[in-house]
Design a protein around this motif. Structure first.
Motif, PDB file in Angstrom:
ATOM      1  N   MET A  46      10.910 -91.187  66.502  1.00 58.63           N
ATOM      2  CA  MET A  46      11.716 -92.181  66.256  1.00 58.63           C
ATOM      3  C   MET A  46      12.125 -91.865  64.470  1.00 58.63           C
ATOM      4  SD  MET A  46      10.406 -95.822  67.330  1.00 58.63           S
ATOM      5  CE  MET A  46       8.637 -95.448  67.374  1.00 58.63           C
ATOM      6  N   ILE A  47      13.326 -91.906  64.418  1.00 59.38           N
ATOM      7  CA  ILE A  47      13.955 -92.009  62.842  1.00 59.38           C
ATOM      8  C   ILE A  47      13.610 -93.366  62.257  1.00 59.38           C
ATOM      9  CG2 ILE A  47      15.937 -91.272  61.429  1.00 59.38           C
ATOM     10  CD1 ILE A  47      16.800 -89.619  64.178  1.00 59.38           C
ATOM     11  N   HIS A  48      13.472 -93.198  61.083  1.00 62.49           N
ATOM     12  CA  HIS A  48      13.121 -94.441  60.383  1.00 62.49           C
ATOM     13  C   HIS A  48      14.488 -95.131  59.834  1.00 62.49           C
ATOM     14  CE1 HIS A  48      11.731 -97.552  57.674  1.00 62.49           C
ATOM     15  NE2 HIS A  48      10.387 -97.149  57.842  1.00 62.49           N
ATOM     16  N   PRO A  49      14.650 -96.199  60.023  1.00 62.11           N
ATOM     17  CA  PRO A  49      16.080 -96.843  59.559  1.00 62.11           C
ATOM     18  C   PRO A  49      16.426 -96.623  58.376  1.00 62.11           C
ATOM     19  CG  PRO A  49      14.546 -98.801  60.276  1.00 62.11           C
ATOM     20  CD  PRO A  49      13.970 -97.214  60.597  1.00 62.11           C
ATOM     21  N   GLN A  50      15.315 -96.702  57.477  1.00 60.03           N
ATOM     22  CA  GLN A  50      15.788 -96.428  55.975  1.00 60.03           C
ATOM     23  C   GLN A  50      16.260 -95.183  55.732  1.00 60.03           C
ATOM     24  OE1 GLN A  50      16.083 -98.785  54.160  1.00 60.03           O
ATOM     25  NE2 GLN A  50      14.528-100.222  54.225  1.00 60.03           N
ATOM     26  N   THR A  51      15.835 -94.171  56.541  1.00 58.01           N
ATOM     27  CA  THR A  51      16.343 -92.734  56.383  1.00 58.01           C
ATOM     28  C   THR A  51      17.870 -92.715  56.884  1.00 58.01           C
ATOM     29  OG1 THR A  51      14.075 -91.928  56.694  1.00 58.01           O
ATOM     30  CG2 THR A  51      15.882 -90.149  56.964  1.00 58.01           C
ATOM     31  N   ILE A  52      18.151 -93.324  57.655  1.00 59.17           N
ATOM     32  CA  ILE A  52      19.378 -93.215  58.057  1.00 59.17           C
ATOM     33  C   ILE A  52      20.367 -94.163  56.943  1.00 59.17           C
ATOM     34  CG2 ILE A  52      21.214 -94.098  59.930  1.00 59.17           C
ATOM     35  CD1 ILE A  52      19.357 -91.865  60.687  1.00 59.17           C
ATOM     36  N   LEU A  53      19.917 -95.203  56.703  1.00 56.74           N
ATOM     37  CA  LEU A  53      20.768 -95.960  55.698  1.00 56.74           C
ATOM     38  C   LEU A  53      20.711 -95.045  54.311  1.00 56.74           C
ATOM     39  CD1 LEU A  53      19.228 -99.431  56.051  1.00 56.74           C
ATOM     40  CD2 LEU A  53      21.363 -98.619  56.562  1.00 56.74           C
ATOM     41  N   ALA A  54      19.683 -94.354  53.812  1.00 61.04           N
ATOM     42  CA  ALA A  54      19.943 -93.513  52.813  1.00 61.04           C
ATOM     43  C   ALA A  54      20.982 -92.307  52.962  1.00 61.04           C
ATOM     44  CB  ALA A  54      18.305 -92.754  52.444  1.00 61.04           C
ATOM     45  N   ARG A  55      20.808 -91.456  54.008  1.00 65.31           N
ATOM     46  CA  ARG A  55      21.909 -90.510  54.329  1.00 65.31           C
ATOM     47  C   ARG A  55      23.271 -91.154  54.299  1.00 65.31           C
ATOM     48  NH1 ARG A  55      24.653 -88.210  58.506  1.00 65.31           N
ATOM     49  NH2 ARG A  55      24.775 -86.167  58.440  1.00 65.31           N
ATOM     50  N   ASN A  56      23.392 -92.241  54.987  1.00 66.80           N
ATOM     51  CA  ASN A  56      24.608 -92.733  55.019  1.00 66.80           C
ATOM     52  C   ASN A  56      25.353 -93.165  53.596  1.00 66.80           C
ATOM     53  OD1 ASN A  56      24.829 -92.612  57.826  1.00 66.80           O
ATOM     54  ND2 ASN A  56      24.347 -94.551  58.267  1.00 66.80           N
ATOM     55  N   PHE A  57      24.540 -94.042  53.003  1.00 70.11           N
ATOM     56  CA  PHE A  57      24.750 -94.361  51.553  1.00 70.11           C
ATOM     57  C   PHE A  57      25.293 -93.071  50.659  1.00 70.11           C
ATOM     58  CE2 PHE A  57      23.828 -95.044  47.078  1.00 70.11           C
ATOM     59  CZ  PHE A  57      24.663 -96.266  46.824  1.00 70.11           C
ATOM     60  N   LEU A  58      24.588 -91.943  50.837  1.00 70.71           N
ATOM     61  CA  LEU A  58      25.052 -90.836  49.943  1.00 70.71           C
ATOM     62  C   LEU A  58      26.332 -90.386  50.513  1.00 70.71           C
ATOM     63  CD1 LEU A  58      21.726 -88.800  49.665  1.00 70.71           C
ATOM     64  CD2 LEU A  58      22.839 -90.053  47.790  1.00 70.71           C
ATOM     65  N   LEU A  59      26.513 -90.037  51.807  1.00 75.65           N
ATOM     66  CA  LEU A  59      27.784 -89.801  52.526  1.00 75.65           C
ATOM     67  C   LEU A  59      28.982 -90.737  51.996  1.00 75.65           C
ATOM     68  CD1 LEU A  59      26.673 -88.847  55.878  1.00 75.65           C
ATOM     69  CD2 LEU A  59      27.521 -87.361  54.181  1.00 75.65           C
ATOM     70  N   GLN A  76      28.968 -92.537  49.170  1.00 73.00           N
ATOM     71  CA  GLN A  76      29.393 -92.053  47.748  1.00 73.00           C
ATOM     72  C   GLN A  76      29.890 -90.933  47.770  1.00 73.00           C
ATOM     73  OE1 GLN A  76      28.457 -94.390  45.155  1.00 73.00           O
ATOM     74  NE2 GLN A  76      28.086 -95.660  47.054  1.00 73.00           N
ATOM     75  N   GLN A  77      29.929 -90.153  48.522  1.00 73.48           N
ATOM     76  CA  GLN A  77      30.573 -88.765  48.347  1.00 73.48           C
ATOM     77  C   GLN A  77      32.049 -88.974  48.642  1.00 73.48           C
ATOM     78  OE1 GLN A  77      28.922 -85.542  50.758  1.00 73.48           O
ATOM     79  NE2 GLN A  77      28.306 -84.769  48.868  1.00 73.48           N
ATOM     80  N   LYS A  78      32.142 -89.740  49.551  1.00 76.37           N
ATOM     81  CA  LYS A  78      33.610 -90.156  50.064  1.00 76.37           C
ATOM     82  C   LYS A  78      34.408 -90.733  49.238  1.00 76.37           C
ATOM     83  CE  LYS A  78      32.973 -89.593  55.004  1.00 76.37           C
ATOM     84  NZ  LYS A  78      33.095 -88.266  55.390  1.00 76.37           N
ATOM     85  N   LYS A  79      33.540 -91.903  48.647  1.00 78.56           N
ATOM     86  CA  LYS A  79      34.391 -92.777  47.598  1.00 78.56           C
ATOM     87  C   LYS A  79      34.798 -92.074  46.275  1.00 78.56           C
ATOM     88  CE  LYS A  79      32.614 -97.540  48.408  1.00 78.56           C
ATOM     89  NZ  LYS A  79      31.412 -98.301  47.908  1.00 78.56           N
ATOM     90  N   TYR A  80      33.643 -91.117  45.791  1.00 77.15           N
ATOM     91  CA  TYR A  80      33.688 -90.718  44.356  1.00 77.15           C
ATOM     92  C   TYR A  80      33.778 -89.375  44.389  1.00 77.15           C
ATOM     93  CZ  TYR A  80      32.129 -95.654  43.732  1.00 77.15           C
ATOM     94  OH  TYR A  80      32.037 -96.953  43.570  1.00 77.15           O
ATOM     95  N   GLY A  81      33.872 -88.564  45.735  1.00 81.90           N
ATOM     96  CA  GLY A  81      34.128 -87.333  45.492  1.00 81.90           C
ATOM     97  C   GLY A  81      32.872 -86.401  45.050  1.00 81.90           C
ATOM     98  N   LYS A  82      31.680 -87.053  44.963  1.00 75.50           N
ATOM     99  CA  LYS A  82      30.496 -86.485  44.590  1.00 75.50           C
ATOM    100  C   LYS A  82      29.796 -85.924  45.493  1.00 75.50           C
ATOM    101  CE  LYS A  82      30.118 -89.367  40.672  1.00 75.50           C
ATOM    102  NZ  LYS A  82      29.257 -90.544  39.805  1.00 75.50           N
TER     103      LYS A  82
END
Length: 194
Positions: free
Chosen positions: A173-186, A188-194
């Motif tokens: 199983m994948i920890h839900p916090q890991t998914i949230l962490a990855r999604n948050f960074l993605l 941020q990249q889409k919002k701010y181009g970082k």
């Protein structure tokens, strides 16, 4: 307690020389990354050293210990209690090593699963654990080369991708916090181009 005292105490507490060597190596790797990304080298050094300080606790006791320390237990932790060594490590770093710095404690707590809105120190300890020189797995040399030329968030997304792929291959199983962490960074990249 100073760093040398922490080192001596950790060596006595860990029941495995390999884990102690790994902890020193993570500490050294964290200092190098901290210097590169302009964050506190001292905090990285301490967090890296103590990130696995709860590995002294037998896996079968991790859930009970987490309950004693009022650590949130997710469903996945019932199946994979080893994940609890990270938040328990933060509790032990505070109790047994006198760490009161919330940034250091957070970096220790998040070094296995991450979370949304990780600090740069959190990211550096996660990565240092993943790439310290004693680590050896398929693709590590390419990942180290990738790390050398990319920004911290891009590196973290790739680190999460590698971790998730590894977990899927093991049919865990994948920890839900890991998914949230990855999604948050993605996001941020889409919002701010970082």
């Amino acid at each position: 307690m100073n760093y040398n005292e922490m080192q001596k105490q950790l060596k006595c507490r860990l029941n495995n020389d390999h884990r102690y060597v790994h902890s020193l190596s993570v500490s050294n790797t964290a200092v190098k990354l901290a210097k590169r990304f302009h964050i506190s080298e001292e905090k990285a050094k301490v967090a890296g050293l103590l990130h696995d300080c709860a590995r002294e606790i037998p896996t079968g006791s991790l859930i009970d210990e987490a309950r004693k320390h009022h650590i949130k237990i997710y469903t996945i932790d019932e199946y994979q209690p080893i994940l609890l060594h990270a938040p328990l490590g933060a509790a032990i770093a505070h109790e047994k090593y006198g760490i009161t710095d919330s940034e250091i404690l957070s970096a220790i707590a998040l070094h296995t699963i991450g979370k949304a809105e990780m600090t740069d120190l959190d990211k550096i300890i996660y990565l240092s654990d993943m790439v310290e020189p004693h680590r050896d797995y398929d693709g590590i040399d390419e990942f180290r080369s990738f790390m050398a030329v990319n920004d911290l968030n891009t590196i973290m997304i790739t680190a999460f991708d590698k971790s998730i792929s590894f977990i899927i291959a093991k049919k865990q199983m994948i920890h839900p916090q890991t998914i949230l962490a990855r999604n948050f960074l993605l996001e941020q990249q889409k919002k701010y181009g970082k």
